[in-house]
Design a protein around this motif. Sequence first.
Motif, PDB file in Angstrom:
ATOM      1  N   MET A 179       1.031  -1.033  -0.271  1.00  0.00           N
ATOM      2  CA  MET A 179       0.027   0.168   0.293  1.00  0.00           C
ATOM      3  C   MET A 179       0.965   0.917   0.104  1.00  0.00           C
ATOM      4  SD  MET A 179      -3.130  -0.920   1.505  1.00  0.00           S
ATOM      5  CE  MET A 179      -3.052   0.103   3.723  1.00  0.00           C
ATOM      6  N   CYS A 180       0.484   2.329  -0.669  1.00  0.00           N
ATOM      7  CA  CYS A 180       1.558   3.375  -1.314  1.00  0.00           C
ATOM      8  C   CYS A 180       0.141   4.802  -0.236  1.00  0.00           C
ATOM      9  CB  CYS A 180       1.294   3.563  -2.431  1.00  0.00           C
ATOM     10  SG  CYS A 180       2.312   2.321  -2.553  1.00  0.00           S
ATOM     11  N   GLU A 181      -0.036   4.786   0.617  1.00  0.00           N
ATOM     12  CA  GLU A 181      -1.029   5.247   0.812  1.00  0.00           C
ATOM     13  C   GLU A 181       0.204   6.467   1.843  1.00  0.00           C
ATOM     14  OE1 GLU A 181      -3.165   2.874  -0.898  1.00  0.00           O
ATOM     15  OE2 GLU A 181      -2.668   2.225   1.266  1.00  0.00           O
ATOM     16  N   ASP A 205      -4.696   9.075   0.640  1.00  0.00           N
ATOM     17  CA  ASP A 205      -4.674   8.660  -0.963  1.00  0.00           C
ATOM     18  C   ASP A 205      -4.595  10.173  -1.659  1.00  0.00           C
ATOM     19  OD1 ASP A 205      -4.600   7.577  -3.427  1.00  0.00           O
ATOM     20  OD2 ASP A 205      -7.292   6.936  -3.151  1.00  0.00           O
ATOM     21  N   LYS A 206      -5.377  10.114  -1.386  1.00  0.00           N
ATOM     22  CA  LYS A 206      -5.536  11.428  -2.929  1.00  0.00           C
ATOM     23  C   LYS A 206      -5.422  12.851  -2.334  1.00  0.00           C
ATOM     24  CE  LYS A 206      -8.813   9.270  -6.046  1.00  0.00           C
ATOM     25  NZ  LYS A 206      -9.311   8.360  -5.039  1.00  0.00           N
ATOM     26  N   ILE A 207      -4.670  13.980  -2.997  1.00  0.00           N
ATOM     27  CA  ILE A 207      -4.208  14.750  -2.518  1.00  0.00           C
ATOM     28  C   ILE A 207      -4.880  16.160  -3.594  1.00  0.00           C
ATOM     29  CG2 ILE A 207      -2.584  17.033  -1.574  1.00  0.00           C
ATOM     30  CD1 ILE A 207      -1.185  14.120  -0.495  1.00  0.00           C
ATOM     31  N   ARG A 208      -5.948  17.353  -2.500  1.00  0.00           N
ATOM     32  CA  ARG A 208      -5.575  18.011  -4.728  1.00  0.00           C
ATOM     33  C   ARG A 208      -5.643  19.469  -3.766  1.00  0.00           C
ATOM     34  NH1 ARG A 208     -10.620  16.077  -5.288  1.00  0.00           N
ATOM     35  NH2 ARG A 208     -11.701  17.990  -4.499  1.00  0.00           N
ATOM     36  N   PRO A 209      -4.922  20.408  -4.814  1.00  0.00           N
ATOM     37  CA  PRO A 209      -5.068  21.456  -4.310  1.00  0.00           C
ATOM     38  C   PRO A 209      -6.095  22.451  -4.720  1.00  0.00           C
ATOM     39  CG  PRO A 209      -2.743  21.012  -5.338  1.00  0.00           C
ATOM     40  CD  PRO A 209      -3.754  20.186  -5.524  1.00  0.00           C
ATOM     41  N   MET A 259       7.392  16.748   0.256  1.00  0.00           N
ATOM     42  CA  MET A 259       6.766  14.875   0.143  1.00  0.00           C
ATOM     43  C   MET A 259       7.617  14.271  -0.277  1.00  0.00           C
ATOM     44  SD  MET A 259       3.827  14.717  -2.322  1.00  0.00           S
ATOM     45  CE  MET A 259       3.366  16.270  -2.423  1.00  0.00           C
ATOM     46  N   LEU A 306       7.797  10.463  -1.636  1.00  0.00           N
ATOM     47  CA  LEU A 306       6.529   9.159  -1.714  1.00  0.00           C
ATOM     48  C   LEU A 306       7.494   8.016  -1.233  1.00  0.00           C
ATOM     49  CD1 LEU A 306       5.303  10.298  -4.847  1.00  0.00           C
ATOM     50  CD2 LEU A 306       4.615  10.552  -2.870  1.00  0.00           C
ATOM     51  N   HIS A 333       6.605   7.306   2.559  1.00  0.00           N
ATOM     52  CA  HIS A 333       4.978   7.851   3.731  1.00  0.00           C
ATOM     53  C   HIS A 333       4.861   8.669   4.115  1.00  0.00           C
ATOM     54  CE1 HIS A 333       4.462   3.017   1.855  1.00  0.00           C
ATOM     55  NE2 HIS A 333       5.670   3.460   2.026  1.00  0.00           N
TER      56      HIS A 333
END
Lengths: 67, 67
Positions: free
Chosen positions: A1-3, A23-27, A51, A53, A56
Amino acid sequence: MCEANVYLINEAGKEELLFELVDKIRPENEKLVLENIFGQQKILSAQIKEMSLASHRVVVEMVKKPE
Amino acid sequence: MCEANVYLINEAGKEELLFELVDKIRPENEKLVLENIFGQQKILSAQIKEMSLASHRVVVEMVKKPE
């Protein structure tokens, strides 16, 4: 899992764990919309600082308001 | 391995693969500093549009200059 875990830099300059399994990041405008793998969202007036990845790790900081 | 592929939205509005195996992402002023797992960097005048870590996907778009 890559969260990732999202850490917020607090007023003392230290990193606090804010949100896990993201999981999701949105500016969006001046905000950051974070969503974890369960579909739960947190929206905050923050921006991404850095960040890694592979580690994590996502570090965010609050957007400073003009004084 | 939890690195991501970075896609750039081109002028036609389509996503182009820009950089693979990206580990670190750091916004810096109006730029985005990307670093892959081999330590290679790409710096571009772009901002993050959205990302899904579980899908190993980061979408960026060029920063529009004022006309």
